[in-house]
Design a protein around this motif. Structure first.
Motif, PDB file in Angstrom:
ATOM      1  N   LEU A  11       0.841  -1.191   0.000  1.00  0.00           N
ATOM      2  CA  LEU A  11       0.000   0.000   0.000  1.00  0.00           C
ATOM      3  C   LEU A  11       0.882   1.249   0.000  1.00  0.00           C
ATOM      4  CD1 LEU A  11      -2.682  -1.167   2.561  1.00  0.00           C
ATOM      5  CD2 LEU A  11      -3.111  -0.612   0.165  1.00  0.00           C
ATOM      6  N   PRO A  12       0.420   2.353  -0.582  1.00  0.00           N
ATOM      7  CA  PRO A  12       1.247   3.558  -0.680  1.00  0.00           C
ATOM      8  C   PRO A  12       1.537   4.223   0.664  1.00  0.00           C
ATOM      9  CG  PRO A  12      -0.984   4.013  -1.443  1.00  0.00           C
ATOM     10  CD  PRO A  12      -0.879   2.524  -1.267  1.00  0.00           C
ATOM     11  N   GLN A  13       0.663   4.003   1.639  1.00  0.00           N
ATOM     12  CA  GLN A  13       0.890   4.572   2.967  1.00  0.00           C
ATOM     13  C   GLN A  13       0.069   3.823   4.008  1.00  0.00           C
ATOM     14  OE1 GLN A  13      -0.442   8.665   3.161  1.00  0.00           O
ATOM     15  NE2 GLN A  13      -2.198   8.277   1.837  1.00  0.00           N
ATOM     16  N   GLU A  14       0.324   4.149   5.239  1.00  0.00           N
ATOM     17  CA  GLU A  14      -0.327   3.495   6.378  1.00  0.00           C
ATOM     18  C   GLU A  14      -1.840   3.696   6.348  1.00  0.00           C
ATOM     19  OE1 GLU A  14       0.010   3.924  11.258  1.00  0.00           O
ATOM     20  OE2 GLU A  14       0.657   5.562   9.940  1.00  0.00           O
ATOM     21  N   PRO A  31      -6.912  12.327   8.218  1.00  0.00           N
ATOM     22  CA  PRO A  31      -6.379  12.061   9.566  1.00  0.00           C
ATOM     23  C   PRO A  31      -6.690  13.198  10.541  1.00  0.00           C
ATOM     24  CG  PRO A  31      -4.704  11.726   7.873  1.00  0.00           C
ATOM     25  CD  PRO A  31      -5.853  12.423   7.211  1.00  0.00           C
ATOM     26  N   LYS A  32      -6.689  12.846  11.806  1.00  0.00           N
ATOM     27  CA  LYS A  32      -6.847  13.865  12.841  1.00  0.00           C
ATOM     28  C   LYS A  32      -5.664  14.830  12.794  1.00  0.00           C
ATOM     29  CE  LYS A  32      -9.013  10.488  15.953  1.00  0.00           C
ATOM     30  NZ  LYS A  32      -8.838   9.727  17.219  1.00  0.00           N
ATOM     31  N   LYS A  80       0.392  11.932  11.455  1.00  0.00           N
ATOM     32  CA  LYS A  80       1.024  11.753  10.154  1.00  0.00           C
ATOM     33  C   LYS A  80       1.022  10.276   9.764  1.00  0.00           C
ATOM     34  CE  LYS A  80       5.397  12.272   7.683  1.00  0.00           C
ATOM     35  NZ  LYS A  80       6.847  12.623   7.805  1.00  0.00           N
ATOM     36  N   ARG A  81       0.494   9.991   8.608  1.00  0.00           N
ATOM     37  CA  ARG A  81       0.531   8.614   8.108  1.00  0.00           C
ATOM     38  C   ARG A  81       1.970   8.235   7.779  1.00  0.00           C
ATOM     39  NH1 ARG A  81      -4.545   6.508   5.983  1.00  0.00           N
ATOM     40  NH2 ARG A  81      -6.141   8.133   5.787  1.00  0.00           N
ATOM     41  N   GLU A  82       2.348   7.022   8.157  1.00  0.00           N
ATOM     42  CA  GLU A  82       3.669   6.510   7.829  1.00  0.00           C
ATOM     43  C   GLU A  82       3.577   5.556   6.643  1.00  0.00           C
ATOM     44  OE1 GLU A  82       6.336   7.596   9.243  1.00  0.00           O
ATOM     45  OE2 GLU A  82       5.431   8.695  10.926  1.00  0.00           O
ATOM     46  N   SER A 128      -2.629   4.234  18.603  1.00  0.00           N
ATOM     47  CA  SER A 128      -2.616   5.600  19.128  1.00  0.00           C
ATOM     48  C   SER A 128      -3.615   6.487  18.389  1.00  0.00           C
ATOM     49  CB  SER A 128      -1.211   6.199  19.021  1.00  0.00           C
ATOM     50  OG  SER A 128      -0.826   6.387  17.674  1.00  0.00           O
ATOM     51  N   TYR A 129      -3.887   6.138  17.109  1.00  0.00           N
ATOM     52  CA  TYR A 129      -4.837   6.940  16.350  1.00  0.00           C
ATOM     53  C   TYR A 129      -6.271   6.699  16.809  1.00  0.00           C
ATOM     54  CZ  TYR A 129      -7.289   9.134  12.491  1.00  0.00           C
ATOM     55  OH  TYR A 129      -8.108   9.946  11.754  1.00  0.00           O
TER      56      TYR A 129
END
Length: 228
Positions: A88-91, A194-195, A199-201, A225-226
């Motif tokens: 996937l491109p990001q978390e 996102p809140k 930051k998405r990893e 944590s999110y």
């Protein structure tokens, strides 16, 4: 397997891969039979789609319909974090929607509610069997039957049929559950915003191969944590 959990997945067991749409909740760990911590993902509101994410309608009288009116095959399930997720491109974060190809996996469970239902079936059958004997015994004593042996055999036959049916009814309540396995071709149908401050990893498969649980534990911490 709860009344609103995974009860339709069994329909597709041993029938190859299908496409499913699901909502990502979070990443965490479960401990397997060998005591090893396995990274797992919680998915919710799972329903059938085609390869282009077009919903496939299901129409069974006992379907569970989610809050959006969709006929779902599972209200939630746990799947393993495998290599395709790292493509996937990001978390992913809670609320993201995805679709993918997967097969159905069956596994054994110990469910007290199912065990109690199975026990009730057997106990009810035993009680009915006892009642059959008591009625036969009372009638025999009263009427002093000449064909005693024949009536005894007929009574025992009724008992046997009753208990055989109870065993069949018990077997219908299987101590198994279902989940998705061999997940691949994961695509994102909807990213949530996102809140603030989060930051998405990016998922890093090479780092996971090098560090194993150390890295997946960090991913799980970030995911959890999110949701808090």
């Amino acid at each position: 397997m709860g009344d609103k959990q995974r009860f339709r997945l069994g329909d597709y067991y041993h029938k190859g891969a299908n496409y499913y749409h699901a909502t990502f909740d979070h990443l965490t760990h479960k401990v397997n039979a060998q005591g090893k911590k396995i990274p797992t993902i919680l998915l919710t509101d799972v329903y059938l789609v085609d390869k282009d994410d077009k919903k496939i309608a299901l129409r069974k009288s006992n379907d569970f319909i989610d809050k959006k009116g969709r006929h779902i095959v599972a209200d939630h399930l746990w799947v393993k974090l495998t290599k395709p997720w790292f493509e996937l491109p990001q978390e992913l974060i809670k609320g993201d929607e995805i679709y993918f190809s997967a097969e159905i996996e069956q596994y054994r469970i110990t469910r007290l509610d199912v065990i109690k239902k199975r026990d009730k079936i057997w106990n009810d059958a035993q009680n009915k069997s006892d009642q059959i004997y008591k009625r036969w015994s009372k009638y025999t004593d009263t009427h002093k039957r000449k064909n005693f042996q024949l009536s005894l055999e007929k009574m025992k036959q009724k008992q046997r049929k009753l208990l055989e049916q109870a065993k069949k009814d018990q077997e219908k309540l299987e101590l198994v559950d279902y989940t998705l396995n061999r997940i691949k071709n994961i695509k994102v149908a909807r990213w949530v915003k996102p809140k603030r401050g989060f930051k998405r990893e990016r998922y890093d498969y090479d780092q996971y191969k090098r560090q194993g649980y150390k890295y997946s534990a960090w991913l799980a911490y970030h995911s959890m944590s999110y949701t808090e």
